[in-house]
Design a protein around this motif. Sequence first.
Motif, short mmCIF file in Angstrom:
data_model
loop_
_atom_site.label_atom_id
_atom_site.label_comp_id
_atom_site.label_asym_id
_atom_site.label_seq_id
_atom_site.Cartn_x
_atom_site.Cartn_y
_atom_site.Cartn_z
N HIS A 192 -26.73 44.41 -10.21
CA HIS A 192 -26.82 42.78 -10.09
C HIS A 192 -27.21 42.44 -8.61
CE1 HIS A 192 -25.05 38.77 -10.20
NE2 HIS A 192 -24.33 39.01 -9.32
N VAL A 240 -13.08 41.42 4.40
CA VAL A 240 -12.82 41.50 3.03
C VAL A 240 -13.34 42.67 2.13
CG1 VAL A 240 -13.35 40.24 0.92
CG2 VAL A 240 -12.91 38.90 3.00
N PHE A 256 -20.11 43.04 -18.10
CA PHE A 256 -18.76 43.88 -18.78
C PHE A 256 -18.57 43.51 -20.09
CE2 PHE A 256 -16.39 46.60 -15.73
CZ PHE A 256 -17.10 46.33 -14.80
N HIS A 309 -19.36 30.19 -7.47
CA HIS A 309 -20.63 31.11 -7.62
C HIS A 309 -20.52 31.03 -9.38
CE1 HIS A 309 -23.17 34.17 -7.69
NE2 HIS A 309 -22.45 35.19 -8.14
N GLN A 316 -11.21 45.45 1.88
CA GLN A 316 -10.24 45.55 0.77
C GLN A 316 -10.80 46.06 -0.80
OE1 GLN A 316 -7.56 42.24 0.43
NE2 GLN A 316 -8.58 41.38 2.18
N LEU A 317 -12.27 45.47 -0.58
CA LEU A 317 -12.83 45.66 -1.95
C LEU A 317 -13.24 47.11 -2.24
CD1 LEU A 317 -14.85 42.16 -2.02
CD2 LEU A 317 -13.53 43.02 -3.85
N MET A 368 -15.18 30.82 -3.13
CA MET A 368 -16.67 30.87 -3.12
C MET A 368 -17.04 31.64 -4.54
SD MET A 368 -17.83 29.42 -0.57
CE MET A 368 -19.33 29.77 -0.66
N LEU A 372 -18.02 49.48 -12.25
CA LEU A 372 -18.06 48.30 -11.41
C LEU A 372 -19.04 48.32 -10.27
CD1 LEU A 372 -17.00 45.63 -10.37
CD2 LEU A 372 -15.30 46.70 -9.09
N GLU A 432 -18.35 37.39 8.48
CA GLU A 432 -17.30 37.35 7.84
C GLU A 432 -16.90 38.27 6.75
OE1 GLU A 432 -16.83 32.32 7.19
OE2 GLU A 432 -18.41 33.67 6.33
N TRP A 489 -20.27 45.72 -1.29
CA TRP A 489 -19.54 44.46 -1.45
C TRP A 489 -20.11 43.37 -0.35
CZ3 TRP A 489 -17.31 42.83 -5.45
CH2 TRP A 489 -16.91 43.47 -6.37
N LYS A 528 -24.35 36.44 -2.62
CA LYS A 528 -23.85 35.64 -3.68
C LYS A 528 -22.97 34.47 -3.43
CE LYS A 528 -26.61 38.28 -6.43
NZ LYS A 528 -27.85 37.84 -7.27
N LEU A 529 -22.16 34.91 -2.58
CA LEU A 529 -20.90 34.01 -2.08
C LEU A 529 -21.39 33.22 -0.75
CD1 LEU A 529 -17.85 35.73 -3.58
CD2 LEU A 529 -19.44 34.44 -4.67
N GLU A 530 -22.41 33.33 -0.24
CA GLU A 530 -22.61 32.69 0.95
C GLU A 530 -21.83 32.97 2.13
OE1 GLU A 530 -22.95 28.22 -0.09
OE2 GLU A 530 -23.21 29.05 -2.09
N PHE A 531 -21.29 34.20 2.15
CA PHE A 531 -20.26 34.43 3.37
C PHE A 531 -21.32 34.86 4.69
CE2 PHE A 531 -15.85 35.99 2.84
CZ PHE A 531 -15.62 35.30 1.48
N SER A 532 -20.96 34.73 5.61
CA SER A 532 -21.91 35.01 6.90
C SER A 532 -21.56 36.32 7.40
CB SER A 532 -21.61 33.92 8.02
OG SER A 532 -20.67 34.23 8.61
N SER A 549 -8.19 36.86 0.29
CA SER A 549 -9.05 36.01 1.08
C SER A 549 -9.16 34.83 0.28
CB SER A 549 -10.30 36.92 1.05
OG SER A 549 -11.23 35.75 1.45
N ILE A 598 -11.56 49.35 -4.53
CA ILE A 598 -11.39 49.19 -6.06
C ILE A 598 -11.82 50.46 -6.83
CG2 ILE A 598 -11.87 47.74 -8.01
CD1 ILE A 598 -10.09 46.46 -6.00
N ILE A 605 -6.81 41.23 -4.15
CA ILE A 605 -7.69 41.01 -2.74
C ILE A 605 -7.23 39.85 -2.05
CG2 ILE A 605 -10.14 40.90 -1.98
CD1 ILE A 605 -9.53 43.64 -3.08
N GLN A 624 -7.07 45.08 -10.69
CA GLN A 624 -7.00 45.55 -9.20
C GLN A 624 -7.76 44.37 -8.46
OE1 GLN A 624 -9.05 49.60 -8.61
NE2 GLN A 624 -9.22 49.43 -10.86
N LEU A 679 -22.70 46.45 -9.97
CA LEU A 679 -22.69 45.39 -8.89
C LEU A 679 -23.97 45.96 -8.08
CD1 LEU A 679 -21.28 43.49 -6.98
CD2 LEU A 679 -20.53 45.48 -5.61
N LYS A 739 -11.03 32.35 0.92
CA LYS A 739 -12.55 31.85 1.08
C LYS A 739 -13.16 32.67 -0.32
CE LYS A 739 -16.77 31.44 3.40
NZ LYS A 739 -17.44 31.22 4.58
N PHE A 758 -23.11 41.63 -1.57
CA PHE A 758 -22.55 40.80 -2.38
C PHE A 758 -22.18 39.36 -1.70
CE2 PHE A 758 -18.88 38.89 -4.83
CZ PHE A 758 -19.60 38.45 -5.99
N LYS A 792 -21.35 38.23 -14.91
CA LYS A 792 -22.34 38.57 -13.84
C LYS A 792 -22.95 39.89 -13.88
CE LYS A 792 -22.66 34.37 -11.79
NZ LYS A 792 -23.93 33.74 -11.96
N LEU A 793 -21.75 40.85 -14.34
CA LEU A 793 -21.88 42.30 -14.20
C LEU A 793 -22.06 42.87 -15.77
CD1 LEU A 793 -19.98 43.73 -11.32
CD2 LEU A 793 -22.09 42.35 -11.35
#
Lengths: 218, 218
Positions: free
Chosen positions: A117, A98, B90, B117, A101-102, B113, A110, A94, A80, A87-91, B107, A105, B105, B101, A114, B109, A83, B87-88
């Motif tokens: 992907h 997140v 499914f 995306h 939490q992910l 994002m 998934l 950061e 994650w 893919k989401l341009e997080f630095s 966040s 899942i 989450i 689920q 992922l 941001k 990802f 993207k995945l």
Amino acid sequence: MTLSEEDYIKIIYHLGKGDLGSVSTNSIAERMETKPSSVTDMIKKLSEKGLVNYKKYQGVTLSEYGLKTALSIVRKHRLWEVFLVEKLEFSWDEVHEVAEQLEHIKSEKLVDMLDKHLGFPQIDPHGDPIPSKDGEFKKSIKRLLNEVPIGKEGICVGVKDSSPPFLKFLDKNKIALGDSISVIDKEEFDGSLHIKIREVDIHISDQIASNLYLRIIE
Amino acid sequence: MTLSEEDYIKIIYHLGKGDLGSVSTNSIAERMETKPSSVTDMIKKLSEKGLVNYKKYQGVTLSEYGLKTALSIVRKHRLWEVFLVEKLEFSWDEVHEVAEQLEHIKSEKLVDMLDKHLGFPQIDPHGDPIPSKDGEFKKSIKRLLNEVPIGKEGICVGVKDSSPPFLKFLDKNKIALGDSISVIDKEEFDGSLHIKIREVDIHISDQIASNLYLRIIE
DNA sequence: ACAAATTTTTAGCTTTGCCTAAATTTTAAT
DNA sequence: ATTAAAATTTAGGCAAAGCTAAAAATTTGT
């Protein structure tokens, strides 16, 4: 597995990796931001479920089953993180909260999709290796960029020289912590490098390369 | 908001949308797969928090704040569904459980994002509209493909003719439920259509088009 | 070696979200 | 308009995961 059980297993895994022996109740409590008495309660539960080996007053270690569980959580966490950054341009800095939490899942498909992907990454944005589906993973080591073998890929994890001019250079060339860099070629003449970063090839001097740390897979 | 509270809010939203009046305790219990007495407990808590309007024995409605909360959850759910399908890889019918689920989450941001995306989709793989960040959303309607205006995009949500030859045709042309289809052009001569599906343009007869239902944004 | 300090566990209590059984209110039927 | 049926709420409990205070075991310092 409840969310809380997963958190404990992950923390026991991380604490146990450094040490040689078993993990203390207090150290778990500190990391979980909870009280030692609560930890004792949970350890008993995990022990009954066969996830940890526990003897009163002696701390815990993960059982084989517990280790497998921990690695699966770490795998999800790190995938994650990739990802979020790719893919989401997080630095780099950061993603942790997140991903925390992910990682809980529940869906095998998934995670597998992922992974696919993302192109089956082996390393996360902090340079830590990502366990494979069956729990194996490579060791990672930190190297100066100019010591990275040609063809290898790594994650930028630090600088040796932190002077403003150097940092400015990195900024101008859009090189940041967490970026994935591969070494394409090295000039014999001056030791300068051709590297690929964010899908673009750039050419950097040996001076630069010898001040940037990458984390690579052995 | 706890996970459970979010589930209740979402269910109250969905149940309240169809009806005109307020949502009954029993209907919530059924959807939550729990007992009416538990629902009463939770309703009281939600009411104290200002998420619902509640009068004993009279059922509940969402407050304005509750509605905003519900829409934010629905938005997340549907964006994740798009992600899973687009993207995945499914399929249409596998996404719900996982999105259930992912929708929890926390966040802002992440959601923003993810939206970016995915190219700011307006409709999910079941053809339901995705609320915007500030809680607005378009109504969606079901139309036969041959009645969809040129230029419009929609989601394939059903067939009129379910005979084996037709289904075989769809299969051969890789048209499946949940696929996004846009109408490029229509031939005046025979009413046949040029459509785009999965980034490829194909040409289909009016006969085909008049047996496929799309869900489009008004 | 043994008292003091530290760590760990136990005991008993709280909150959240759920349950069953019983009481109450609303709705429906005659 | 009553009464029976259905829906809803109340009361009293349970399990998970946490907490505090006190007891027990281990480690440490001299």
